[in-house]
Scaffold this active site. Sequence first.
Site, PDB file in Angstrom:
ATOM      1  N   CYS A  97     -11.108  11.871   4.469  1.00  0.00           N
ATOM      2  CA  CYS A  97     -11.686  10.583   4.911  1.00  0.00           C
ATOM      3  C   CYS A  97     -12.765  10.775   5.965  1.00  0.00           C
ATOM      4  CB  CYS A  97     -10.597   9.669   5.454  1.00  0.00           C
ATOM      5  SG  CYS A  97      -9.329   9.334   4.237  1.00  0.00           S
ATOM      6  N   HIS A 151     -14.711   4.019   8.617  1.00  0.00           N
ATOM      7  CA  HIS A 151     -14.215   4.467   7.316  1.00  0.00           C
ATOM      8  C   HIS A 151     -13.297   3.371   6.787  1.00  0.00           C
ATOM      9  CE1 HIS A 151     -11.908   6.311   4.253  1.00  0.00           C
ATOM     10  NE2 HIS A 151     -10.833   6.435   5.003  1.00  0.00           N
ATOM     11  N   ASN A 182     -10.321   2.141  -0.713  1.00  0.00           N
ATOM     12  CA  ASN A 182     -10.632   3.301   0.135  1.00  0.00           C
ATOM     13  C   ASN A 182     -11.270   4.378  -0.755  1.00  0.00           C
ATOM     14  OD1 ASN A 182     -10.572   5.692   1.585  1.00  0.00           O
ATOM     15  ND2 ASN A 182      -8.503   5.394   2.398  1.00  0.00           N
TER      16      ASN A 182
HETATM   17  N1  COA Z   1       3.227  -3.251  -3.758  1.00  0.00           N
HETATM   18  C1  COA Z   1       4.392  -3.831  -3.394  1.00  0.00           C
HETATM   19  N2  COA Z   1       5.262  -3.253  -2.537  1.00  0.00           N
HETATM   20  C2  COA Z   1       4.932  -2.049  -2.041  1.00  0.00           C
HETATM   21  C3  COA Z   1       3.728  -1.392  -2.389  1.00  0.00           C
HETATM   22  C4  COA Z   1       2.872  -2.049  -3.290  1.00  0.00           C
HETATM   23  N3  COA Z   1       1.703  -1.514  -3.680  1.00  0.00           N
HETATM   24  N4  COA Z   1       3.680  -0.226  -1.741  1.00  0.00           N
HETATM   25  C5  COA Z   1       4.801  -0.134  -1.005  1.00  0.00           C
HETATM   26  N5  COA Z   1       5.562  -1.236  -1.175  1.00  0.00           N
HETATM   27  C6  COA Z   1       6.845  -1.562  -0.575  1.00  0.00           C
HETATM   28  C7  COA Z   1       7.575  -0.336  -0.091  1.00  0.00           C
HETATM   29  O1  COA Z   1       8.305   0.264  -1.141  1.00  0.00           O
HETATM   30  C8  COA Z   1       8.470  -0.921   0.972  1.00  0.00           C
HETATM   31  O2  COA Z   1       9.572  -1.528   0.350  1.00  0.00           O
HETATM   32  P1  COA Z   1      11.051  -1.423   1.029  1.00  0.00           P
HETATM   33  O3  COA Z   1      10.940  -2.073   2.367  1.00  0.00           O
HETATM   34  O4  COA Z   1      11.915  -2.160   0.057  1.00  0.00           O
HETATM   35  O5  COA Z   1      11.338   0.045   1.109  1.00  0.00           O
HETATM   36  C9  COA Z   1       7.630  -2.037   1.575  1.00  0.00           C
HETATM   37  O6  COA Z   1       6.618  -2.331   0.611  1.00  0.00           O
HETATM   38  C10 COA Z   1       6.981  -1.652   2.886  1.00  0.00           C
HETATM   39  O7  COA Z   1       6.362  -0.375   2.727  1.00  0.00           O
HETATM   40  P2  COA Z   1       5.588   0.297   3.887  1.00  0.00           P
HETATM   41  O8  COA Z   1       5.020   1.601   3.406  1.00  0.00           O
HETATM   42  O9  COA Z   1       6.440   0.327   5.129  1.00  0.00           O
HETATM   43  O10 COA Z   1       4.398  -0.756   4.116  1.00  0.00           O
HETATM   44  P3  COA Z   1       3.373  -0.844   5.261  1.00  0.00           P
HETATM   45  O11 COA Z   1       3.452  -2.184   5.861  1.00  0.00           O
HETATM   46  O12 COA Z   1       3.437   0.350   6.171  1.00  0.00           O
HETATM   47  O13 COA Z   1       1.987  -0.754   4.462  1.00  0.00           O
HETATM   48  C11 COA Z   1       0.253   0.806   3.914  1.00  0.00           C
HETATM   49  C12 COA Z   1       1.695   0.397   3.675  1.00  0.00           C
HETATM   50  C13 COA Z   1      -0.009   2.025   3.059  1.00  0.00           C
HETATM   51  C14 COA Z   1      -0.652  -0.331   3.478  1.00  0.00           C
HETATM   52  C15 COA Z   1       0.041   1.089   5.408  1.00  0.00           C
HETATM   53  O14 COA Z   1       1.036   1.930   5.881  1.00  0.00           O
HETATM   54  C16 COA Z   1      -1.286   1.740   5.679  1.00  0.00           C
HETATM   55  O15 COA Z   1      -2.329   1.144   5.485  1.00  0.00           O
HETATM   56  N6  COA Z   1      -1.284   2.959   6.200  1.00  0.00           N
HETATM   57  C17 COA Z   1      -2.488   3.689   6.517  1.00  0.00           C
HETATM   58  C18 COA Z   1      -3.237   3.967   5.263  1.00  0.00           C
HETATM   59  C19 COA Z   1      -4.447   4.732   5.493  1.00  0.00           C
HETATM   60  O16 COA Z   1      -5.186   4.416   6.373  1.00  0.00           O
HETATM   61  N7  COA Z   1      -4.638   5.740   4.672  1.00  0.00           N
HETATM   62  C20 COA Z   1      -5.801   6.495   4.620  1.00  0.00           C
HETATM   63  C21 COA Z   1      -6.062   7.171   5.882  1.00  0.00           C
HETATM   64  S1  COA Z   1      -7.701   7.449   5.941  1.00  0.00           S
END
Ligand code: COA
Length: 334
Positions: free
Chosen positions: A115, A261, A291
């Site tokens: 990234c 980013h 992304n």
């Molecule tokens: N659709 C529906 N539900 C989903 C899902 C999707 N696409 N992806 C995950 N879930 C579910 C999970 O299974 C989890 O369910 P559970 O509580 O029953 O176990 C729930 O949603 C919460 O998951 P979680 O991973 O804790 O969600 P979050 O609020 O942390 O959001 C991201 C996930 C990925 C959006 C967030 O963590 C994020 O943006 N992280 C940084 C990403 C990033 O910047 N990446 C690149 C770096 S450059």
Amino acid sequence: MYNSKITGLGHYVPDNIVTNTELSKMMDTNDEWIIERTGIQERRWVKEGSEDTTAVMGAKAARIAIKRAGLTKDDIDFIVFATLSPDYFFPGCGVQIQDMLDMPTIGALDVRNQCSGFIYALSTADQFIKTGMYKNILVIGAELHSSGLDKTTRGRGISVLFGDGAGACVLSRSEDNSKGILSSHLHSEGKYADKLIVESPSSKKWVPEIIDSEGEDISYFPYMDGTFVFKHAVVRFSEAIMEGLSANNLTVADLDLFIPHQANLRISQFVQRKFKLNDDQVYNNIMSYGNTTAASIIIALSEAWEKGKIKDNDLVVLAAFGSGFTWGSVVIRW
Ligand code: COA
């Protein structure tokens, strides 16, 4: 020492739009979850069988950037190509650009900083210009994620985030030291490498092991500890901006446009709130493209410029955070 400035910008994204609703037909997800957690409404995914590869998309963006710089491919002295999704394990995409654009046998360097790849690539090109080694460098960021994502419910935490596309700029020597790239700042913290990783293909795996492996090998799919990455991202983005501004005796009040980013709209909004920036001071397009990793900043920069959001003398700050972890910023006086 010379200074470097961006003289041409271009970007290319595949035509194929994939909405959140379409994703919900492939896996257990829905529009509300994706928009609430990430801000993403749709992304571009290359269609299977399309001519577009990471290098091909990079070449399409590069041709636009070179033309807008008022140059021809023969004016380019060097290529820097950032991607985490190259066409081949080796060689890298840089040499493919040299061939696709029918350039003379100039050097081509590939950057592997995910990234933060475009920040690292731009900073590297800037050093080559500053020392006087090259006059015009083509800097590209491109990704084709969609061919390698786990599009089942198992991979939904990651696959909904990523999109395909490419951006490019020409960085040229400038005699005006008050404009162009003022500084760049690069960081890494490898102890968190396993928090956002694609493990395979890997030279740690011996060929017999690959041949003997039974069933699906999930190490070929991206893995991310999303919450952990999010927490680090908001801190490092903020640090990267402040480091860039302080190095130039500037403050947030001097900032005309911040281009983060495009990792997650919530991360960008957190940073915007923290620095009390208004909507005109931050450019986001993750809603339309997802992304696109090493391509995201340069696609956003090219698009913002096309929309007339960057004016002469504006202070533009680019910042990234991602896998590695790596992060950094580039401060530009336009
Ligand atoms: N659709 C529906 N539900 C989903 C899902 C999707 N696409 N992806 C995950 N879930 C579910 C999970 O299974 C989890 O369910 P559970 O509580 O029953 O176990 C729930 O949603 C919460 O998951 P979680 O991973 O804790 O969600 P979050 O609020 O942390 O959001 C991201 C996930 C990925 C959006 C967030 O963590 C994020 O943006 N992280 C940084 C990403 C990033 O910047 N990446 C690149 C770096 S450059």
